[in-house]
Design an enzyme around this catalytic site. Structure first.
Site, mmCIF file in Angstrom:
data_model
loop_
_atom_site.group_PDB
_atom_site.id
_atom_site.type_symbol
_atom_site.label_atom_id
_atom_site.label_comp_id
_atom_site.label_asym_id
_atom_site.label_seq_id
_atom_site.Cartn_x
_atom_site.Cartn_y
_atom_site.Cartn_z
ATOM 1 N N CYS A 1 38.114 53.179 0.178
ATOM 2 C CA CYS A 1 38.492 52.267 -0.901
ATOM 3 C C CYS A 1 37.615 51.028 -0.813
ATOM 4 O O CYS A 1 37.552 50.384 0.249
ATOM 5 C CB CYS A 1 39.961 51.886 -0.731
ATOM 6 N N GLY B 1 43.952 46.804 -6.416
ATOM 7 C CA GLY B 1 43.034 45.949 -7.191
ATOM 8 C C GLY B 1 43.591 44.576 -7.514
ATOM 9 O O GLY B 1 42.961 43.560 -7.236
ATOM 10 N N CYS C 1 34.500 51.998 -7.311
ATOM 11 C CA CYS C 1 35.915 52.239 -6.981
ATOM 12 C C CYS C 1 36.037 53.741 -6.778
ATOM 13 O O CYS C 1 35.527 54.520 -7.591
ATOM 14 C CB CYS C 1 36.793 51.774 -8.144
HETATM 15 N N1 DGL Z 1 40.213 53.178 -5.048
HETATM 16 C C1 DGL Z 1 40.183 51.792 -4.829
HETATM 17 C C2 DGL Z 1 38.763 51.242 -4.649
HETATM 18 O O1 DGL Z 1 37.844 51.958 -4.291
HETATM 19 C C3 DGL Z 1 40.975 50.854 -5.677
HETATM 20 C C4 DGL Z 1 41.983 51.251 -6.672
HETATM 21 C C5 DGL Z 1 43.127 50.257 -6.723
HETATM 22 O O2 DGL Z 1 44.040 50.449 -5.923
HETATM 23 O O3 DGL Z 1 43.146 49.296 -7.497
HETATM 24 O O4 DGL Z 1 38.547 50.067 -4.803
#
Ligand code: DGL
Length: 256
Positions: free
Chosen positions: A69, A39, A179
């Site tokens: 992601c 992020g 997310c």
């Molecule tokens: N799971 C990730 C997403 O869908 C992001 C989490 C991260 O690494 O900040 O954006």
């Protein structure tokens, strides 16, 4: 085999949706824990990491790569498609279904600062907001809860409530889980916004993965699920088991 990657354990929510649709396909999940979270990282670094992860999955035999992601999709989907021969499935926050579902005309997108600040999200907003008010909320603390395997308890409830509860007072009636770390916290999110509609794109991404896998000639195997991490497997394994709901084979990979 279908390969999936995420900076950490969030993409397991996508793997779960893929597993529900394709119970006999072999899955390989890569958690880029050494670089988690994506992020706050610069988009160039996210691109480099996404390329390293996707390339590794293809080398292991993945015939389709799922970018499980939103942040990595936002920064890197074009370069992945340009550089890799395997088909790539990406994902983005479900703004379109949220705007269709809202009755108050106010929706919230919970995502990372990387996703919310990216050009892809600006374009998504221009195309699909249709006059609805779009409130954006970056919740890095919720990402960390999932990385810690902390899906319940007083601290987890307080962290989720701090992100989600104020939205009700602002008239938001629809929440987009933008997310992949957030679906595991869905019970806590629903408790903090009891009247809100919650949109998770995991099942739609799984349906797209099934279509792409079938078009690429990738059929069922033994239904295996293997995981790898660029972090320390001894530290990652307990949280992974909690997020998945059962222990999974996990190998550590170095120098990726
Ligand atoms: N799971 C990730 C997403 O869908 C992001 C989490 C991260 O690494 O900040 O954006």
């Amino acid at each position: 085999m279908i390969g999936l990657f995420d900076p950490g354990l969030g993409g397991l929510s996508v793997a779960r949706a893929v597993r529900a649709l394709l119970p006999r396909h072999d899955l390989l999940y890569l958690a880029d824990t050494a670089y988690c979270p994506y992020g706050p990282l610069a988009p160039e670094l996210v691109r480099a990491r996404a390329l390293a992860c996707a390339t590794w999955l293809v080398k292991q035999g993945a015939g389709v790569v799922v970018v499980a992601c939103n942040t990595a999709t936002s920064a890197a989907i074009e370069i992945l498609r340009a550089r890799l021969s395997a088909p790539i499935v990406g994902m983005e926050p479900g703004l379109k279904p949220a705007v269709a579902a809202t009755r108050t005309g106010r929706v919230a997108v919970l995502a990372t600062s990387g996703t919310l600040g990216g050009e892809r999200f600006q374009r998504l907003r221009e195309r699909f907001a249709h006059g609805a008010e779009v409130v954006t909320v970056a919740c890095p603390e919720m990402v960390q809860l999932v990385e810690d395997g902390e899906l319940d308890g007083p601290r987890a409830r307080a962290v989720v409530a701090a992100c989600v509860e104020p939205l009700g007072a602002r008239g938001v009636d629809t929440l987009v889980l933008g997310c992949t770390h957030f679906p595991p916290l869905r019970p806590l999110i629903a408790a903090a916004a009891p009247r809100a509609t919650i949109i998770d794109t995991g099942p739609a991404v799984a349906a797209q993965t099934a279509r792409v896998a079938s078009a690429a000639g990738i059929g069922p195997g033994d239904g295996t699920m293997r995981c790898a991490t660029t972090g320390d497997p001894a530290l990652v394994a307990p949280a992974l088991a909690r997020v998945w709901g059962a222990p999974l084979p996990l190998e550590g990979i170095r120098d990726l």
